[in-house]
Structure formats: C-alpha cells, structure tokens
Design a protein around this motif. Structure first.
Motif, PDB file in Angstrom:
ATOM      1  N   GLU A 147       0.727  -1.145  -0.078  1.00 47.22           N
ATOM      2  CA  GLU A 147      -0.132  -0.080   0.079  1.00 47.22           C
ATOM      3  C   GLU A 147       0.543   1.340  -0.020  1.00 47.22           C
ATOM      4  O   GLU A 147       0.598   2.257  -0.840  1.00 47.22           O
ATOM      5  N   GLU A 191       2.340   1.619  -3.547  1.00 46.26           N
ATOM      6  CA  GLU A 191       1.364   2.079  -4.398  1.00 46.26           C
ATOM      7  C   GLU A 191       1.103   3.589  -4.230  1.00 46.26           C
ATOM      8  O   GLU A 191       0.933   4.518  -5.506  1.00 46.26           O
ATOM      9  N   LEU A 192       0.936   4.326  -2.987  1.00 47.32           N
ATOM     10  CA  LEU A 192       1.117   5.438  -2.914  1.00 47.32           C
ATOM     11  C   LEU A 192       2.088   6.537  -3.812  1.00 47.32           C
ATOM     12  O   LEU A 192       1.912   7.508  -4.339  1.00 47.32           O
ATOM     13  N   LYS A 193       3.406   5.926  -3.407  1.00 49.22           N
ATOM     14  CA  LYS A 193       4.656   6.525  -4.052  1.00 49.22           C
ATOM     15  C   LYS A 193       4.441   6.430  -5.680  1.00 49.22           C
ATOM     16  O   LYS A 193       4.644   7.440  -6.481  1.00 49.22           O
ATOM     17  N   HIS A 244       1.628   6.099  -7.522  1.00 48.82           N
ATOM     18  CA  HIS A 244       0.460   6.851  -8.046  1.00 48.82           C
ATOM     19  C   HIS A 244       1.058   8.375  -8.143  1.00 48.82           C
ATOM     20  O   HIS A 244       0.675   9.139  -8.916  1.00 48.82           O
ATOM     21  N   ILE A 255      -5.454   9.805  -5.174  1.00 48.41           N
ATOM     22  CA  ILE A 255      -4.384   9.616  -4.140  1.00 48.41           C
ATOM     23  C   ILE A 255      -5.064   9.958  -2.651  1.00 48.41           C
ATOM     24  O   ILE A 255      -4.657   9.070  -1.672  1.00 48.41           O
ATOM     25  N   GLU A 287      -6.665   6.948  -1.240  1.00 48.14           N
ATOM     26  CA  GLU A 287      -6.020   5.990  -0.890  1.00 48.14           C
ATOM     27  C   GLU A 287      -5.253   6.248   0.649  1.00 48.14           C
ATOM     28  O   GLU A 287      -5.039   5.383   1.379  1.00 48.14           O
ATOM     29  N   CYS A 288      -4.577   7.664   0.614  1.00 51.54           N
ATOM     30  CA  CYS A 288      -4.136   7.800   1.840  1.00 51.54           C
ATOM     31  C   CYS A 288      -4.938   7.839   3.088  1.00 51.54           C
ATOM     32  O   CYS A 288      -4.513   7.375   4.074  1.00 51.54           O
ATOM     33  N   VAL A 310       2.710   9.093   4.300  1.00 44.01           N
ATOM     34  CA  VAL A 310       1.389   9.408   4.067  1.00 44.01           C
ATOM     35  C   VAL A 310       1.067  10.881   4.024  1.00 44.01           C
ATOM     36  O   VAL A 310       0.596  11.377   2.892  1.00 44.01           O
ATOM     37  N   VAL A 333       2.916  12.350   0.882  1.00 43.85           N
ATOM     38  CA  VAL A 333       2.155  12.039  -0.308  1.00 43.85           C
ATOM     39  C   VAL A 333       0.895  13.131  -0.254  1.00 43.85           C
ATOM     40  O   VAL A 333       0.745  13.465  -1.641  1.00 43.85           O
TER      41      VAL A 333
END
Length: 241
Positions: A19, A22-24, A26, A70, A73-74, A91, A94
């Motif tokens: 997860e 994935e944040l990075k 995206h 994004i 997701e965060c 987090v 991001v």
C-alpha cells in the motif's frame, strides 16, 4: 529518526508495504502527467499550437482525478493502518505533494489559456525567450523534486530548494524588462501582460516544486524547513542527522 533506518520493508504486513509503495507509484504517475502538462503548455505558446494548448486545458480534469484518487488511498491507509513514525510522514508527504502537483496542473492550464489568447491575436514573440528559459528551469526543478521523492534523496531535494531563488531572480529580471518594453510602446501592453501572466504561472510552478523538495526533507529527516533560510539548511540538517 532518519527514514533510512526505519525502512518500510520491515513491516510484518506485506500488504502494508504494498500500500505504501502504491502511494509513491501513483504520486510519481501524477507528477509525470503534470510535468508533461507544463511542458506542453509552454511548447504550445512557443510553437503557436492552439490544439496542444486546448489539450492541456482538457487534461486538467485528469490531474484533478488523480489527486482525488491519491487522497482517498491515503485516507484508507490512515484509517486502517494507523501508521506511525516514518510511515505516517510518508502518507502526509504524499497528501501534501499531491496537492502541490494539482496546483501545478492549474498553473499549466493558466499558461495554456493565455497561450490560446496570444496565438489567436497573433501578437508576435516578445517575451518568448524568457518563457523558454524559465519554463525549462522550473521543469528541471519539478523533475529533480520528483526524483528526490522517489529516491528519498535529501541532497537533490536541497538543490531544488536552492534553485528556487534563481528562478525568482530570473522572474524579476524578466518582469522588469517587459515593464520597460510596455512603457516604451503602449501598443504592446495587452500582449505583454499575457506573457507576464504566463511568467507568473511558471514562477508559481517553481514555488510548488520547491514545496515538493521540502516534503522530501520532512519525510526523510522529520524536519520542517519551510521557514528556514536556504543558506542555513546545511547546518540545520547537519544538527538533525
């Protein structure tokens, strides 16, 4: 604590690792799109390409959609994982970075809209040299800021922070030159104002790239440098490490 001593691969949950990665991923995809938006907006003006400028305006919705995705997701990561230490900083960084990228997208759209007006009125190329130079500079800052985020590279991030002062200086020099030109030729006022708005948008892109770089320092070192003089950064980071 330095993030390099608290790397995400140490999590018990492999899904949590996924997860965060994935944040990075995206965020980097959003950054790539936004960088292209800036490039295309400047190119549209310099090449008198109205169609390209219109595509930049149309693509702004895609940038906005990426920010929303994004942020969602965060929010899920914060709610489900309750991250701490460097994970929480990642987090938060991001979220902040996505906001700045969205604003860069807005500035690219402004540049494109002004480019369309200038092209339609066939106003010549006064100020184009300044737009090209500053446009290339802020795009390089964006690219380096995103690279520093992807690599957790504080040295590269600090270079971006220091370059923002150079962009500000280039912007002020360009504005003085264009003001002088308008005073000498009143007929140039309207088109030159359009160029000035574009230069202002590019200067703001540089400011947002600077913000991205500052988030990298916060992420890696846990240090907020937003109100620190660039000349004092090396000393402050040395004390923090």
């Amino acid at each position: 604590m330095d993030i390099t001593s608290d790397i995400h691969s140490q999590h018990i949950s492999r899904q949590f690792n996924h997860e965060l990665e994935e944040l990075k991923t995206h965020l980097m995809a959003m950054g790539g799109l936004v960088e292209k938006q800036v490039q295309d907006a400047v190119s549209a003006l310099l090449d008198a390409d109205s169609s390209l400028a219109e595509r930049v305006v149309d693509n702004d919705r895609a940038v906005n959609d990426m920010q929303i995705k994004i942020d969602d997701e965060c929010t899920r990561v914060l709610a489900r994982r309750q991250p701490a230490a460097s994970d929480l900083r990642l987090v938060l960084a991001v979220i902040r970075a996505a906001s700045d990228l969205e604003r860069i997208g807005d500035e690219a759209s402004k540049i494109a809209r002004n480019a369309i007006d200038l092209i339609e009125n066939n106003v010549g190329n006064r100020g184009f040299v300044e737009v090209r130079i500053i446009g290339e500079h802020v795009r390089r800052m964006m690219r380096d800021a995103l690279t520093s985020f992807a690599r957790f590279d504080t040295e590269l991030a600090l270079q971006v922070v220091q370059e923002d002062e150079q962009v500000d200086s280039e912007y002020q020099t360009a504005m003085r030159s264009l003001m002088t030109f308008m005073m000498e030729d009143a007929r140039s006022i309207s088109p030159v104002l359009g160029i000035m708005w574009i230069l202002r948008a590019l200067e703001r892109v540089g400011d947002h790239a600077n913000n991205l770089a500052e988030y990298v320092v916060y992420l890696v070192k846990g240090l907020d440098i937003r109100h620190t003089d660039p000349d004092d950064l090396d000393q402050e980071l040395g004390e923090k490490s």
